[in-house]
Design a protein around this motif. Structure first.
Motif, PDB file in Angstrom:
ATOM      1  N   GLY A   1       0.855  -1.101  -0.047  1.00  0.00           N
ATOM      2  CA  GLY A   1      -0.112  -0.134   0.140  1.00  0.00           C
ATOM      3  C   GLY A   1       0.916   1.479   0.142  1.00  0.00           C
ATOM      4  O   GLY A   1       0.222   2.351   0.024  1.00  0.00           O
ATOM      5  N   TRP A   2       2.072   1.215  -0.048  1.00  0.00           N
ATOM      6  CA  TRP A   2       2.875   2.320   0.019  1.00  0.00           C
ATOM      7  C   TRP A   2       4.055   2.373  -1.242  1.00  0.00           C
ATOM      8  O   TRP A   2       4.205   1.360  -1.844  1.00  0.00           O
ATOM      9  N   ILE A   3       4.175   3.691  -1.614  1.00  0.00           N
ATOM     10  CA  ILE A   3       5.137   3.858  -2.726  1.00  0.00           C
ATOM     11  C   ILE A   3       6.208   4.571  -2.106  1.00  0.00           C
ATOM     12  O   ILE A   3       6.003   5.724  -1.616  1.00  0.00           O
ATOM     13  N   LEU A   4       7.661   4.101  -2.386  1.00  0.00           N
ATOM     14  CA  LEU A   4       8.651   4.654  -1.810  1.00  0.00           C
ATOM     15  C   LEU A   4       9.338   5.615  -2.975  1.00  0.00           C
ATOM     16  O   LEU A   4       9.197   5.173  -4.184  1.00  0.00           O
ATOM     17  N   VAL A   5       9.803   6.883  -2.403  1.00  0.00           N
ATOM     18  CA  VAL A   5      10.444   7.703  -3.605  1.00  0.00           C
ATOM     19  C   VAL A   5      11.988   7.804  -2.788  1.00  0.00           C
ATOM     20  O   VAL A   5      11.856   8.440  -1.676  1.00  0.00           O
ATOM     21  N   VAL A   6      12.795   7.513  -3.256  1.00  0.00           N
ATOM     22  CA  VAL A   6      14.309   7.642  -2.903  1.00  0.00           C
ATOM     23  C   VAL A   6      15.131   8.323  -3.950  1.00  0.00           C
ATOM     24  O   VAL A   6      15.278   7.805  -4.998  1.00  0.00           O
TER      25      VAL A   6
ATOM     26  N   GLY B   1      -3.145  15.818   3.351  1.00  0.00           N
ATOM     27  CA  GLY B   1      -3.980  16.928   2.669  1.00  0.00           C
ATOM     28  C   GLY B   1      -3.350  18.176   2.795  1.00  0.00           C
ATOM     29  O   GLY B   1      -4.210  18.943   2.766  1.00  0.00           O
ATOM     30  N   GLY B   2      -2.049  18.294   2.612  1.00  0.00           N
ATOM     31  CA  GLY B   2      -1.515  19.485   2.575  1.00  0.00           C
ATOM     32  C   GLY B   2      -1.483  20.350   3.847  1.00  0.00           C
ATOM     33  O   GLY B   2      -1.075  21.365   4.341  1.00  0.00           O
TER      34      GLY B   2
ATOM     35  N   LEU C   1      -1.351  14.440  -3.409  1.00  0.00           N
ATOM     36  CA  LEU C   1      -1.565  12.926  -3.017  1.00  0.00           C
ATOM     37  C   LEU C   1      -2.156  12.506  -1.830  1.00  0.00           C
ATOM     38  O   LEU C   1      -2.667  11.293  -1.629  1.00  0.00           O
ATOM     39  N   GLY C   2      -2.376  13.463  -0.898  1.00  0.00           N
ATOM     40  CA  GLY C   2      -2.821  13.159   0.403  1.00  0.00           C
ATOM     41  C   GLY C   2      -1.645  12.931   1.378  1.00  0.00           C
ATOM     42  O   GLY C   2      -1.191  13.785   1.760  1.00  0.00           O
ATOM     43  N   HIS C   3      -1.772  11.672   1.673  1.00  0.00           N
ATOM     44  CA  HIS C   3      -0.850  11.331   2.765  1.00  0.00           C
ATOM     45  C   HIS C   3       0.690  11.061   2.227  1.00  0.00           C
ATOM     46  O   HIS C   3       1.006  10.171   1.170  1.00  0.00           O
ATOM     47  N   VAL C   4       1.521  11.652   2.852  1.00  0.00           N
ATOM     48  CA  VAL C   4       2.906  11.762   2.482  1.00  0.00           C
ATOM     49  C   VAL C   4       3.965  11.530   3.668  1.00  0.00           C
ATOM     50  O   VAL C   4       3.515  12.340   4.704  1.00  0.00           O
TER      51      VAL C   4
END
Length: 177
Positions: free
Chosen positions: A36-41, A88-89, A66-69
């Motif tokens: 359920g998570w997408i990683l950005v590295v 949500g910002g 994107l909502g949740h970060v």
């Protein structure tokens, strides 16, 4: 994954393996969904230790789209560390240390308390370190992956088989925040 890629406005994006994506110096790697998570590295991400305002603007913009970060950083050499959760910002919780508190926003979470993370306030002097006494700020660095596991997932604990058979996207951050 496409929504994350669009929010980042990745330039010259292309599919790649995990080993290729994680081996690049300045490019960003966007993982496929993992539990359920997408990683950005990648080194191309804004670093709160370099410019906390730029990092804040970057996370706020992503959270608006994107909502949740979440952000996690742990530098065992300099003892710099950071974590942030936005919805949500809006910053729900953020803390960053780089030879002093550079960001402390929101109320400490239950997970931070349970892990006994040391979160100083702006202007607080770091604890004096005596020979043989564990430096609490350095100990925070070791606990960042544990906090990541409680808030979402710990990248160090990913199943190697899942990583081997999935592909992500690599590209350049196309704009400045």
């Amino acid at each position: 994954m496409l929504a994350v890629q669009a929010a980042l406005r990745l330039d010259k994006a292309r599919s790649c393996s995990w080993s290729e994506g994680l081996g690049r110096e300045q490019e960003l790697f966007v993982s496929p969904p993992l539990h359920g998570w997408i990683l950005v590295v990648g080194a191309g991400l804004p670093d709160p230790s370099d410019d906390v305002d730029k990092c804040y603007r970057f996370l706020m913009e992503l959270s608006r789209q994107l909502g949740h970060v979440q952000l996690f950083k742990a530098d065992p050499t300099l003892h710099d560390h950071a974590w942030a959760r936005l919805e949500g910002g809006r910053v729900v919780r953020a803390y960053a240390w780089a030879n002093g508190v550079i960001w402390n926003q929101g109320v400490m979470t239950k997970s931070e308390w349970a892990l006994d993370l040391r979160c100083l306030n702006y202007g607080d002097a770091p604890p004096v370190v005596a020979w043989g006494v564990n430096d609490r700020m350095a100990a925070n660095v070791e606990k960042v992956p544990l906090l990541a596991a409680q808030w979402s997932l710990n990248p160090a604990e990913l199943d190697a088989r899942l990583v081997e058979r999935s592909r992500g996207v690599i590209g350049w951050l196309a704009r400045d925040f």
